[in-house]
Design a protein around this motif. Structure first.
Motif, short mmCIF file in Angstrom:
data_model
loop_
_atom_site.label_atom_id
_atom_site.label_comp_id
_atom_site.label_asym_id
_atom_site.label_seq_id
_atom_site.Cartn_x
_atom_site.Cartn_y
_atom_site.Cartn_z
N TYR A 180 0.83 -1.21 0.00
CA TYR A 180 0.00 0.00 0.00
C TYR A 180 0.87 1.26 0.00
O TYR A 180 0.62 2.20 -0.76
CB TYR A 180 -0.92 0.00 1.22
N THR A 181 1.87 1.29 0.85
CA THR A 181 2.64 2.54 0.99
C THR A 181 3.52 2.82 -0.23
O THR A 181 3.63 3.96 -0.67
CB THR A 181 3.50 2.51 2.26
N HIS A 182 4.17 1.78 -0.77
CA HIS A 182 5.05 2.00 -1.91
C HIS A 182 4.25 2.41 -3.15
O HIS A 182 4.70 3.26 -3.93
CB HIS A 182 5.88 0.75 -2.21
N ARG A 236 -7.01 2.81 7.41
CA ARG A 236 -8.15 1.98 7.83
C ARG A 236 -7.73 0.54 8.11
O ARG A 236 -8.17 -0.07 9.10
CB ARG A 236 -9.22 2.00 6.75
N LEU A 237 -6.87 -0.01 7.27
CA LEU A 237 -6.55 -1.42 7.35
C LEU A 237 -5.37 -1.75 8.25
O LEU A 237 -5.31 -2.85 8.82
CB LEU A 237 -6.26 -1.97 5.94
N PHE A 238 -4.42 -0.83 8.40
CA PHE A 238 -3.16 -1.20 9.04
C PHE A 238 -2.83 -0.43 10.32
O PHE A 238 -1.93 -0.83 11.05
CB PHE A 238 -2.00 -1.01 8.04
N GLU A 239 -3.53 0.65 10.61
CA GLU A 239 -3.19 1.42 11.81
C GLU A 239 -3.50 0.62 13.07
O GLU A 239 -4.58 0.04 13.21
CB GLU A 239 -3.95 2.74 11.83
N ASN A 281 -4.03 5.90 0.56
CA ASN A 281 -3.54 6.34 1.86
C ASN A 281 -4.63 6.18 2.93
O ASN A 281 -4.35 5.74 4.05
CB ASN A 281 -3.09 7.79 1.78
N ALA A 282 -5.86 6.53 2.58
CA ALA A 282 -6.97 6.35 3.52
C ALA A 282 -7.17 4.86 3.84
O ALA A 282 -7.44 4.49 5.00
CB ALA A 282 -8.25 6.95 2.93
#
Length: 445
Positions: A236-238, A268-271, A263-264
């Motif tokens: 997701y981040t890359h 939602r999924l990883f925080e 980014n949203a």
């Protein structure tokens, strides 16, 4: 930095014939290569050489980046878009066989001046500088390439391309493709070669179409038509970072919208709302292994480091102070590990510098078909401006929806007869720059 870059490009780490970087053993011996070529290594090194070229103007850095990107286009790009993962070390049952040369081969292939230039440049001999009387093209320190090397290189590449190739890992990995999309976009910015931009956009389109499941969930990898596995944090981040880079290259709002959406979804999924930071596996996945909070920036940046960079960049592009606040919270959360082991957190330290140094926003307003605006964009893209944020408004339907994403354009939505550039610090802008020459002077200070 320059010493390290020169050593890598000079040594057997670099494929002088075909471009791209090999892997190396960990024993510190620069002449003992691991001949694998990894997509993520090459993506990250391209960015380093392009920054060195911008900062110093030295053509050798541009050449290394260009040859590496050309290698990816030639040998590592899938027909439908996307980039393959790696090339193996072995061919014909031997480590590095594809890349090695005997003096007999050199003598038979090259003209006298070419042979003389190549022998001197790479310190070749009949006995060989590697194993089994073979030679690695390891550039001798202090030696400089001549025009004879250019013609010799073309001959060597033509012959080598007929050899049995090492096996290629044809998985298309989302995270690694994100890194290479960024490298290709950066290559277009610094070098102006549209092939790199086309490859970047094609790969991004491929991932956004093929690596998304029916529920909108990003997937980790594909091999041909087989696409599977829920994406991890680094995927997701890359990819988010790559889409931001594509926006700042093309100024197509589509890429910015997609980046903001990913980014949203990352949040939602990883925080980890209970303890802090981002976890590697999404909270929608029942995993049989413990969910880790990876921070180490090793062979590729960690998902947490890239997540912080994305929050800062998107916060500036979209004028969303909540994203900047979340980035600061994450940096405070990880401050202990940064203090204890700064050498293992290079990207996170870069994120901290990006967050706490004065921001630099550059806003362009004008008709994107105007040659003056194109030249202004090219000047900015070629300049060494670490941490800058780029935004363009041309008044067309294509970019009008950008107004809903940012307030950097407040009071600047009327497209003037001649393009203008606003250079701002922490959202406070200088007087508009109205000519190419004025912008060139400003950027050269």
């Amino acid at each position: 930095v320059e010493k390290t870059l020169a050593m890598m490009a000079r040594g057997g780490l670099y494929d002088h014939v075909g471009g791209g970087f090999h892997r190396y053993s960990t024993d510190g011996e620069w002449r003992v290569p691991h001949f694998e070529k990894m997509l993520y290594d090459n993506a990250l090194l391209v960015r380093s050489y392009l920054d060195a070229y911008r900062a110093t103007g030295k053509a050798a850095y541009a050449a290394t980046a260009r040859e590496t990107l050309d290698y990816i286009l030639r040998d590592m790009t899938a027909p439908g878009g996307g980039f393959y993962s790696a090339e193996d070390a072995d061919s014909e049952g031997e480590e590095g066989q594809f890349y090695l040369w005997t003096m007999g081969e050199i003598d038979a292939l090259l003209a006298p001046k070419e042979r003389e230039a190549v022998t001197a440049l790479f310190d070749l001999s009949k006995e060989g500088n590697y194993e089994r009387e073979t030679n690695i093209l390891y550039c001798r320190e202090g030696a400089e390439a001549t025009s004879a090397w250019d013609s010799a290189r073309a001959k060597l590449l033509a012959v080598r391309s007929k050899r049995p190739r090492p096996l290629r890992d044809e998985k298309i990995m989302t995270a690694w493709n994100g890194l290479m999309i960024s490298a290709m976009a950066d290559g277009y910015q610094a070098l102006g070669d549209k092939r790199y931009l086309r490859a970047a956009e094609s790969a991004a389109d491929f991932l956004l179409k093929r690596h998304i499941d029916g529920q909108g969930r990003l997937l980790r990898r594909s091999v041909g038509d087989d696409v599977r596995f829920p994406a991890y944090l680094d995927d997701y981040t890359h990819l988010t970072a790559a889409l931001i880079d594509l926006y700042e290259t093309t100024f197509d709002p589509r890429w910015l919208r997609e980046a903001a959406h990913l980014n949203a979804e990352t949040i939602r999924l990883f925080e980890d709302r209970a303890q802090g930071g981002f976890l590697s596996i999404g909270n929608d996945i029942a995993s049989p292994v413990a969910n880790s909070r990876e921070t180490h920036d090793g062979v590729e940046p960690s998902g947490n480091s890239m997540a912080i960079v994305n929050l800062i960049r998107l916060g500036r592009l979209t004028s969303d102070d909540a994203l900047a606040k979340k980035a600061s919270e994450l940096l405070r959360f990880f401050s202990g590990v940064l203090t204890r082991f700064p050498g293992g957190h290079a990207m996170m330290l870069s994120a901290a510098e990006l967050q706490f140094a004065p921001s630099r926003e550059i806003v362009l307003v004008g008709d994107r078909n105007d040659p003056a605006l194109r030249e202004m964009i090219a000047l900015i893209h070629r300049a060494y401006l670490p941490g800058r944020t780029l935004l363009l408004y041309d008044g067309t339907d294509r970019t009008k929806d950008i107004l809903s994403l940012t307030n950097l354009l407040e009071g600047r939505t009327k497209v003037p007869p001649r393009p203008v550039v606003y250079i701002c610090e922490n959202r406070t802008c200088d007087m508009p720059i109205e000519s190419v020459e004025e912008l060139r002077r400003k950027l050269s200070r």
